[in-house]
Write a protein that holds these residues in place. Structure first.
Motif, PDB file in Angstrom:
ATOM      1  N   ASP A   1      56.460  47.237 102.348  1.00 29.02           N
ATOM      2  CA  ASP A   1      55.196  47.656 101.595  1.00 29.02           C
ATOM      3  C   ASP A   1      54.504  46.400 100.677  1.00 29.02           C
ATOM      4  OD1 ASP A   1      53.253  48.911 100.023  1.00 29.02           O
ATOM      5  OD2 ASP A   1      54.711  50.174  98.776  1.00 29.02           O
ATOM      6  N   ILE A   2      53.641  45.780 101.042  1.00 25.92           N
ATOM      7  CA  ILE A   2      53.152  44.764  99.954  1.00 25.92           C
ATOM      8  C   ILE A   2      51.864  45.318  99.559  1.00 25.92           C
ATOM      9  CG2 ILE A   2      52.627  42.277  99.587  1.00 25.92           C
ATOM     10  CD1 ILE A   2      55.770  42.904 100.797  1.00 25.92           C
ATOM     11  N   SER A   3      52.192  46.568  98.754  1.00 25.61           N
ATOM     12  CA  SER A   3      50.757  46.857  98.135  1.00 25.61           C
ATOM     13  C   SER A   3      51.191  47.034  96.501  1.00 25.61           C
ATOM     14  CB  SER A   3      50.549  48.431  98.566  1.00 25.61           C
ATOM     15  OG  SER A   3      51.370  49.436  98.014  1.00 25.61           O
TER      16      SER A   3
ATOM     17  N   ASN B   1      44.391  35.974  97.796  1.00 22.48           N
ATOM     18  CA  ASN B   1      44.811  35.252  98.961  1.00 22.48           C
ATOM     19  C   ASN B   1      46.074  34.677  98.976  1.00 22.48           C
ATOM     20  OD1 ASN B   1      41.993  34.813  99.029  1.00 22.48           O
ATOM     21  ND2 ASN B   1      41.889  32.551  99.459  1.00 22.48           N
ATOM     22  N   THR B   2      46.547  34.546 100.238  1.00 25.62           N
ATOM     23  CA  THR B   2      47.907  34.138 100.472  1.00 25.62           C
ATOM     24  C   THR B   2      47.981  32.480 100.714  1.00 25.62           C
ATOM     25  OG1 THR B   2      48.732  36.318 101.196  1.00 25.62           O
ATOM     26  CG2 THR B   2      50.339  34.377 101.579  1.00 25.62           C
ATOM     27  N   GLU B   3      48.901  31.721 100.121  1.00 23.43           N
ATOM     28  CA  GLU B   3      48.667  30.272 100.467  1.00 23.43           C
ATOM     29  C   GLU B   3      49.811  29.872 100.952  1.00 23.43           C
ATOM     30  OE1 GLU B   3      45.558  29.172  97.119  1.00 23.43           O
ATOM     31  OE2 GLU B   3      47.622  28.593  96.461  1.00 23.43           O
TER      32      GLU B   3
ATOM     33  N   MET C   1      56.102  26.777 102.817  1.00 22.10           N
ATOM     34  CA  MET C   1      56.303  27.819 102.014  1.00 22.10           C
ATOM     35  C   MET C   1      54.853  28.518 101.514  1.00 22.10           C
ATOM     36  SD  MET C   1      58.348  26.412  98.741  1.00 22.10           S
ATOM     37  CE  MET C   1      57.388  25.083  98.061  1.00 22.10           C
ATOM     38  N   HIS C   2      54.972  29.727 101.169  1.00 24.52           N
ATOM     39  CA  HIS C   2      53.817  30.475 100.792  1.00 24.52           C
ATOM     40  C   HIS C   2      53.979  31.148  99.286  1.00 24.52           C
ATOM     41  CE1 HIS C   2      56.664  33.685 102.091  1.00 24.52           C
ATOM     42  NE2 HIS C   2      56.173  34.293 101.671  1.00 24.52           N
ATOM     43  N   ARG C   3      52.586  31.541  98.885  1.00 21.38           N
ATOM     44  CA  ARG C   3      52.632  32.438  97.748  1.00 21.38           C
ATOM     45  C   ARG C   3      51.392  33.316  97.740  1.00 21.38           C
ATOM     46  NH1 ARG C   3      50.306  28.113  92.912  1.00 21.38           N
ATOM     47  NH2 ARG C   3      48.521  27.735  93.996  1.00 21.38           N
ATOM     48  N   ALA C   4      51.580  34.165  96.640  1.00 18.91           N
ATOM     49  CA  ALA C   4      50.463  35.237  96.788  1.00 18.91           C
ATOM     50  C   ALA C   4      49.659  34.615  95.557  1.00 18.91           C
ATOM     51  CB  ALA C   4      51.015  36.732  96.257  1.00 18.91           C
ATOM     52  N   THR C   5      48.458  34.844  95.552  1.00 17.65           N
ATOM     53  CA  THR C   5      47.439  34.399  94.485  1.00 17.65           C
ATOM     54  C   THR C   5      47.048  35.662  93.584  1.00 17.65           C
ATOM     55  OG1 THR C   5      45.309  34.404  95.619  1.00 17.65           O
ATOM     56  CG2 THR C   5      46.849  32.333  95.493  1.00 17.65           C
TER      57      THR C   5
ATOM     58  N   LYS D   1      42.919  47.811  94.406  1.00 19.57           N
ATOM     59  CA  LYS D   1      43.901  47.972  95.392  1.00 19.57           C
ATOM     60  C   LYS D   1      44.115  46.968  96.207  1.00 19.57           C
ATOM     61  CE  LYS D   1      43.198  53.162  96.030  1.00 19.57           C
ATOM     62  NZ  LYS D   1      42.740  54.101  97.194  1.00 19.57           N
ATOM     63  N   ARG D   2      45.261  46.523  96.886  1.00 21.23           N
ATOM     64  CA  ARG D   2      45.569  45.471  97.768  1.00 21.23           C
ATOM     65  C   ARG D   2      46.642  46.259  98.615  1.00 21.23           C
ATOM     66  NH1 ARG D   2      48.859  40.551  98.036  1.00 21.23           N
ATOM     67  NH2 ARG D   2      47.797  38.850  99.202  1.00 21.23           N
ATOM     68  N   ASP D   3      46.644  46.237  99.840  1.00 23.14           N
ATOM     69  CA  ASP D   3      47.662  46.937 100.695  1.00 23.14           C
ATOM     70  C   ASP D   3      47.920  45.873 102.029  1.00 23.14           C
ATOM     71  OD1 ASP D   3      49.257  48.688 102.175  1.00 23.14           O
ATOM     72  OD2 ASP D   3      47.906  50.179 102.354  1.00 23.14           O
TER      73      ASP D   3
ATOM     74  N   ARG E   1      51.294  45.061 104.976  1.00 20.94           N
ATOM     75  CA  ARG E   1      52.202  45.463 105.592  1.00 20.94           C
ATOM     76  C   ARG E   1      52.991  44.416 106.091  1.00 20.94           C
ATOM     77  NH1 ARG E   1      50.595  50.849 106.552  1.00 20.94           N
ATOM     78  NH2 ARG E   1      49.279  51.091 104.793  1.00 20.94           N
ATOM     79  N   ARG E   2      54.382  44.371 105.718  1.00 15.34           N
ATOM     80  CA  ARG E   2      54.946  43.014 106.073  1.00 15.34           C
ATOM     81  C   ARG E   2      56.220  43.458 106.935  1.00 15.34           C
ATOM     82  NH1 ARG E   2      59.425  40.990 103.508  1.00 15.34           N
ATOM     83  NH2 ARG E   2      59.691  38.862 102.719  1.00 15.34           N
ATOM     84  N   THR E   3      56.370  42.391 108.099  1.00 18.41           N
ATOM     85  CA  THR E   3      57.633  42.367 108.842  1.00 18.41           C
ATOM     86  C   THR E   3      58.143  41.010 108.756  1.00 18.41           C
ATOM     87  OG1 THR E   3      56.245  42.374 110.812  1.00 18.41           O
ATOM     88  CG2 THR E   3      57.248  44.608 110.543  1.00 18.41           C
TER      89      THR E   3
ATOM     90  N   TRP F   1      55.605  29.544  94.704  1.00 16.89           N
ATOM     91  CA  TRP F   1      55.947  29.300  96.087  1.00 16.89           C
ATOM     92  C   TRP F   1      57.359  29.419  96.651  1.00 16.89           C
ATOM     93  CZ3 TRP F   1      52.116  27.619  98.923  1.00 16.89           C
ATOM     94  CH2 TRP F   1      50.951  27.026  98.366  1.00 16.89           C
ATOM     95  N   HIS F   2      57.565  30.052  97.689  1.00 17.34           N
ATOM     96  CA  HIS F   2      58.923  30.386  98.276  1.00 17.34           C
ATOM     97  C   HIS F   2      58.771  30.461  99.603  1.00 17.34           C
ATOM     98  CE1 HIS F   2      56.657  34.244  98.110  1.00 17.34           C
ATOM     99  NE2 HIS F   2      57.635  34.622  98.918  1.00 17.34           N
ATOM    100  N   SER F   3      59.963  30.538 100.130  1.00 11.13           N
ATOM    101  CA  SER F   3      60.345  30.934 101.672  1.00 11.13           C
ATOM    102  C   SER F   3      61.028  32.142 101.831  1.00 11.13           C
ATOM    103  CB  SER F   3      61.370  29.566 102.164  1.00 11.13           C
ATOM    104  OG  SER F   3      61.709  30.017 103.481  1.00 11.13           O
ATOM    105  N   ASP F   4      60.578  33.186 102.659  1.00 10.17           N
ATOM    106  CA  ASP F   4      61.152  34.431 102.353  1.00 10.17           C
ATOM    107  C   ASP F   4      62.621  34.442 102.844  1.00 10.17           C
ATOM    108  OD1 ASP F   4      58.735  35.823 101.700  1.00 10.17           O
ATOM    109  OD2 ASP F   4      58.266  36.191 103.689  1.00 10.17           O
ATOM    110  N   ALA F   5      63.374  35.193 101.879  1.00  7.25           N
ATOM    111  CA  ALA F   5      64.762  35.649 102.185  1.00  7.25           C
ATOM    112  C   ALA F   5      65.706  34.208 102.222  1.00  7.25           C
ATOM    113  CB  ALA F   5      64.774  36.505 103.394  1.00  7.25           C
TER     114      ALA F   5
HETATM  115  C1  OGA Z   1      55.581  38.344 100.966  1.00  7.59           C
HETATM  116  C2  OGA Z   1      54.638  37.577 100.118  1.00  7.59           C
HETATM  117  C3  OGA Z   1      52.611  37.130  99.705  1.00  7.59           C
HETATM  118  C4  OGA Z   1      51.117  38.050  99.447  1.00  7.59           C
HETATM  119  O1  OGA Z   1      55.345  39.517 101.351  1.00  7.59           O
HETATM  120  O2  OGA Z   1      56.861  38.048 101.272  1.00  7.59           O
HETATM  121  O3  OGA Z   1      55.086  36.448  99.727  1.00  7.59           O
HETATM  122  O4  OGA Z   1      50.162  37.261  99.320  1.00  7.59           O
HETATM  123  N1  OGA Z   1      53.530  37.997 100.038  1.00  7.59           N
HETATM  124  O5  OGA Z   1      51.359  39.070  99.142  1.00  7.59           O
END
Ligand code: OGA
Ligand code: MN
Length: 301
Positions: free
Chosen positions: A88-90, A144-146, A264-268, A276-278, A280-282, A117-121
């Motif tokens: 749940d990425i909301s 945005n996601t970067e 790597m990625h990050r949320a902004t 709201k922002r919703d 879904r992540r797998t 900035w991270h790499s998942d898990a």
């Molecule tokens: C994630 C994450 C980035 C975002 O769900 O692992 O880093 O933009 N999300 O929500």
């Protein structure tokens, strides 16, 4: 329909069209997407109105799904989805899609570290291979996601730095990334203990090296913590220069998948107390995807 991948901006992101990922895929489709992931590292699939089940089915083509630590640690009554593989990425409060999380909600503060900035898990013995995010609701501004290309970042290092990092072993823990934003992860679960990984990994298909960097890293084996943190900060700054970065502006029903071993990625930021922002992540476990970031044995102490 013929699947087509078109490079977007920086070249490590491909936009995939000519395929309906809501439907079961042929093994040829799956192989073509995997090839695309090796070539690019981030693939976006616009206009794919996936249900939760369809997202899980599509993801499972690429390996075993992982159960995120946040879902694993959450009490069942606080989980939005009963299917633990669905993240749940909301910014919704428990049990509501109308009420937003309060400012001091612990889930909100935990999730704020996604802005690093991270790499998942990467704090697990086997980190995530691919992660897939599907967009359902977007704020009017921001969010945005970067993504940053860790192969290009490695290639751009000078030779002395390459020699320094090539055999470096670093320690990752969820505690380290949360600590950076002043949030204390509670509990004494074995999942919070640091795990060791190589900092430089080699892709067996393309042979390219990349930096397996992440905000979850808190130490370098054989270094003093302040030395390590100062060095990792410099390296992260190098690796996330704008020429290595793509910023994804979400449209509803975009699915974006990336390889956590090469980017790597990050949320902004967005106004998460009002809008709201919703998503879904797998995530796919990074096993069987044949990249040499096999954890360095704990015995290598
Ligand atoms: C994630 C994450 C980035 C975002 O769900 O692992 O880093 O933009 N999300 O929500
Ligand atoms: Mn993430």
């Amino acid at each position: 329909m013929t699947m087509n991948i078109r490079p977007v901006q920086t070249g490590f992101v491909g936009e995939v069209t000519g395929i309906d990922i809501c439907q079961p895929l042929s093994s040829a489709d799956v192989a073509a997407i995997e090839r695309g992931m090796d070539d690019y590292a981030v693939l976006s699939f616009p206009k794919q109105p996936l249900t939760d089940d369809q997202q899980v089915t599509f993801s499972a083509n690429f390996g075993e799904l992982e159960i995120p630590l946040a879902a694993q640690m959450a009490a069942p009554e606080t989980r939005r989805f009963q299917k633990l593989e669905l993240g749940d990425i909301s910014n919704f409060a428990v049990g509501s899609t109308e009420v937003l999380r309060a400012r001091d909600d612990k889930k909100r503060m935990y999730a704020l570290a996604n802005r690093l900035w991270h790499s998942d898990a990467s704090f697990r013995a086997v980190g995530a291979g691919y992660t897939l995010l599907h967009s359902r609701i977007n704020p009017s501004k921001g969010g945005n996601t970067e993504f940053a290309d860790m192969r290009a970042a490695y290639d751009a290092l000078d030779n002395a730095t390459k020699a320094l990092v090539d055999d470096m072993i670093v320690e990752h823990s969820i505690v380290y990334s949360r600590e950076q934003i002043g949030f204390t992860v509670e509990g004494d679960s074995a999942d919070l203990k640091p795990v060791k990984h190589r900092l430089v990994v080699t892709h067996p298909v393309t042979g390219r090296k990349s930096l397996y960097l992440s905000s979850h890293i808190g130490n370098i084996v054989g270094w003093l913590v302040p030395e390590a943190r100062a060095f990792l900060r410099d390296l992260t700054e190098h690796a996330t220069q704008r020429q290595f970065v793509y910023s994804h502006p979400w449209q509803v029903n975009d699915l974006v998948m990336w390889d956590n071993r090469t980017v790597m990625h990050r949320a902004t930021r967005f106004d998460d107390l009002r809008e709201k922002r919703d998503l879904r992540r797998t995530s796919i476990k990074g096993v069987g995807l044949a990249v040499d970031h096999v954890p360095v044995a704990q015995a290598a102490e």
